[in-house]
Scaffold this motif. Structure first.
Motif, short mmCIF file in Angstrom:
data_model
loop_
_atom_site.label_atom_id
_atom_site.label_comp_id
_atom_site.label_asym_id
_atom_site.label_seq_id
_atom_site.Cartn_x
_atom_site.Cartn_y
_atom_site.Cartn_z
N SER A 85 0.84 -1.19 0.00
CA SER A 85 0.00 0.00 0.00
C SER A 85 0.88 1.25 0.00
CB SER A 85 -0.93 0.01 1.22
OG SER A 85 -0.18 -0.02 2.43
N GLY A 86 0.26 2.36 -0.40
CA GLY A 86 0.97 3.64 -0.39
C GLY A 86 2.26 3.63 -1.18
N GLU A 87 3.29 4.18 -0.61
CA GLU A 87 4.58 4.28 -1.29
C GLU A 87 5.22 2.92 -1.52
OE1 GLU A 87 6.94 6.93 1.04
OE2 GLU A 87 5.76 8.70 0.52
N LYS A 88 4.81 1.92 -0.73
CA LYS A 88 5.38 0.58 -0.90
C LYS A 88 4.95 -0.06 -2.22
CE LYS A 88 5.98 -0.60 3.99
NZ LYS A 88 5.61 -1.55 5.06
N MET A 89 3.85 0.46 -2.81
CA MET A 89 3.40 -0.12 -4.07
C MET A 89 4.43 0.04 -5.16
SD MET A 89 -0.72 0.53 -4.38
CE MET A 89 -0.64 2.31 -4.40
N SER A 90 4.96 1.24 -5.32
CA SER A 90 5.93 1.48 -6.38
C SER A 90 7.22 0.71 -6.13
CB SER A 90 6.24 2.97 -6.51
OG SER A 90 6.76 3.49 -5.30
N GLU A 91 7.56 0.51 -4.85
CA GLU A 91 8.76 -0.25 -4.51
C GLU A 91 8.56 -1.74 -4.77
OE1 GLU A 91 11.76 -0.92 -0.66
OE2 GLU A 91 9.96 0.34 -0.49
N GLY A 92 7.38 -2.24 -4.43
CA GLY A 92 7.12 -3.66 -4.57
C GLY A 92 6.82 -4.09 -5.99
N LEU A 93 6.23 -3.19 -6.78
CA LEU A 93 5.91 -3.50 -8.18
C LEU A 93 7.12 -3.15 -9.04
CD1 LEU A 93 2.25 -2.13 -8.31
CD2 LEU A 93 3.02 -4.47 -7.85
N SER A 94 8.14 -3.97 -8.94
CA SER A 94 9.44 -3.65 -9.55
C SER A 94 9.60 -4.21 -10.96
CB SER A 94 10.57 -4.19 -8.67
OG SER A 94 10.43 -5.60 -8.49
N GLY A 95 8.59 -4.89 -11.48
CA GLY A 95 8.69 -5.47 -12.81
C GLY A 95 8.70 -4.42 -13.91
N LYS A 96 9.32 -4.75 -15.02
CA LYS A 96 9.33 -3.85 -16.17
C LYS A 96 7.96 -3.82 -16.85
CE LYS A 96 14.26 -4.47 -17.20
NZ LYS A 96 15.25 -4.92 -18.21
N SER A 97 7.19 -4.89 -16.68
CA SER A 97 5.82 -4.95 -17.17
C SER A 97 4.92 -5.38 -16.03
CB SER A 97 5.70 -5.94 -18.33
OG SER A 97 6.53 -5.58 -19.41
N LEU A 118 2.29 5.73 -8.48
CA LEU A 118 2.75 4.84 -9.55
C LEU A 118 3.04 5.54 -10.88
CD1 LEU A 118 0.27 1.87 -8.95
CD2 LEU A 118 2.59 2.15 -8.04
N GLN A 119 2.70 6.83 -10.98
CA GLN A 119 2.81 7.51 -12.26
C GLN A 119 4.22 7.53 -12.83
OE1 GLN A 119 1.04 11.32 -11.26
NE2 GLN A 119 -0.82 10.84 -12.45
N GLN A 120 5.22 7.55 -11.97
CA GLN A 120 6.60 7.68 -12.44
C GLN A 120 7.33 6.33 -12.55
OE1 GLN A 120 7.65 10.62 -13.63
NE2 GLN A 120 5.56 11.25 -13.14
N THR A 121 6.63 5.25 -12.35
CA THR A 121 7.29 3.94 -12.48
C THR A 121 7.52 3.61 -13.95
OG1 THR A 121 5.15 2.81 -12.51
CG2 THR A 121 6.22 3.06 -10.37
#
Length: 319
Positions: free
Chosen positions: A248-260, A280-283
């Motif tokens: 949740s929160g900021e951990k989403m962008s960290e945990g969703l580390s896949g290129k796709s 997630l906008q900048q991932t």
């Protein structure tokens, strides 16, 4: 002659392979190893009650005589008007499967069905694990843990417990043949991938792990799952489940580390929500347009939803 011999071998395999493993549990009574120990079943069940809406689909897929099932909240993203999963709701209606209750299991309702086998999930919101002792006084109970198994492993166990081994092996064989044909045709997006379910308007996501049925299917097709950062890998749902990690929160962008990103229980509207989320906008996956919805009926993976998912993957990644 060589071609004829090969053709004969293929035909023999197609006939015999679905029957493989029958001798392991042939005849009654038989013993079935489940998550609540080794259970002795005296005869083939004729009235099965499933306390787990997740496992009901697997019972239906092997044509086991399930007469009633627990249900989820009706008319949600992934359920029909009965609270049954949408991928098999029509099959349940055709087979006259009765809805027992919504949500929390009720032993009295189970007993009223006079079952000769009761199926319970070990984990998840549809688990009736706390009622096992009470349910065992009604009929034999088998406990199945689906959070560390592929759907094929689940139907194999249920096939042994119900006497429907041949049906289980047949659908597994047919599905695996389709996977074998599809895998080399897929044009995979950038690897590795993060596979997940987007929950509640972005308040959190459930990230599928390599132990999940969803993760196992993707790996079977040649996808590589992105590793989960070590500091997040202990965030398993409810402290015990092996199939998901809640972010949740900021951990989403960290945990969703896949290129796709491969999104289960998702359509194009879901993708738009993800693309506009402030965390997630900048991932890379969002910025480069590698976010893919895989349909709305695979919140839980069984034969039906796995088959539908294959069709979506074929449509999206075969060019």
């Amino acid at each position: 002659m060589i071609r004829s011999s090969r053709l004969l071998n293929i035909l023999l395999v197609s006939v015999l392979l679905p029957l493989a493993g029958l001798s392991q549990a042939a005849g009654w009574p038989r013993q079935v190893v489940t998550d609540n120990g080794t259970i002795t079943l005296k005869s083939a069940p004729k009235r099965i009650v499933s306390t787990s809406v997740t496992l009901t689909g697997s019972l239906l897929a092997i044509d086991a005589p399930v007469i009633a099932s627990g249900a989820g909240v009706p008319n949600s993203r992934f359920t029909d008007s009965q609270g049954f999963f949408s991928q098999w709701g029509a099959v349940a209606k055709q087979k006259h499967v009765q809805r027992l209750y919504i949500g929390e299991a009720n032993a009295e309702m189970v007993a009223a069905q006079a079952p000769d086998l009761i199926v319970v999930s070990a984990t998840g919101h549809d688990s009736a694990l706390r009622l096992v002792n009470q349910l065992s006084s009604i009929a034999p109970v088998i406990v199945v843990n689906y959070d560390d198994k592929s759907w094929q492993q689940v139907v194999t166990l249920l096939g042994q417990a119900t006497g429907h081994e041949d049906q289980a092996q047949t659908i597994i064989y047919q599905f695996d043949q389709r996977v074998t044909a599809l895998k080399p045709a897929l044009k995979l997006p950038p690897q590795p991938v993060s596979a997940f379910v987007w929950n509640g308007g972005g308040k959190e996501v459930n990230l599928w792990t390599a132990d999940s049925a969803q993760g196992k299917l993707l790996q079977q097709l040649g996808f590589t799952l992105a590793p989960t950062p070590t500091q997040l890998a202990t965030s398993h749902s409810m402290g015990q489940r092996k199939d998901i990690i809640q972010l949740s929160g900021e951990k989403m962008s960290e945990g969703l580390s896949g290129k796709s990103w491969l999104m289960f229980v998702a359509d194009e509207d879901t993708v738009n929500q993800v693309n506009s989320d402030r965390f997630l906008q900048q991932t890379p996956a969002v910025k480069q347009g590698h976010v893919y919805p895989l349909g709305n009926d695979n919140f839980r993976l069984d034969y039906y939803s796995a088959t539908h998912t294959l069709a979506i993957l074929e449509k999206r990644f075969v060019h």
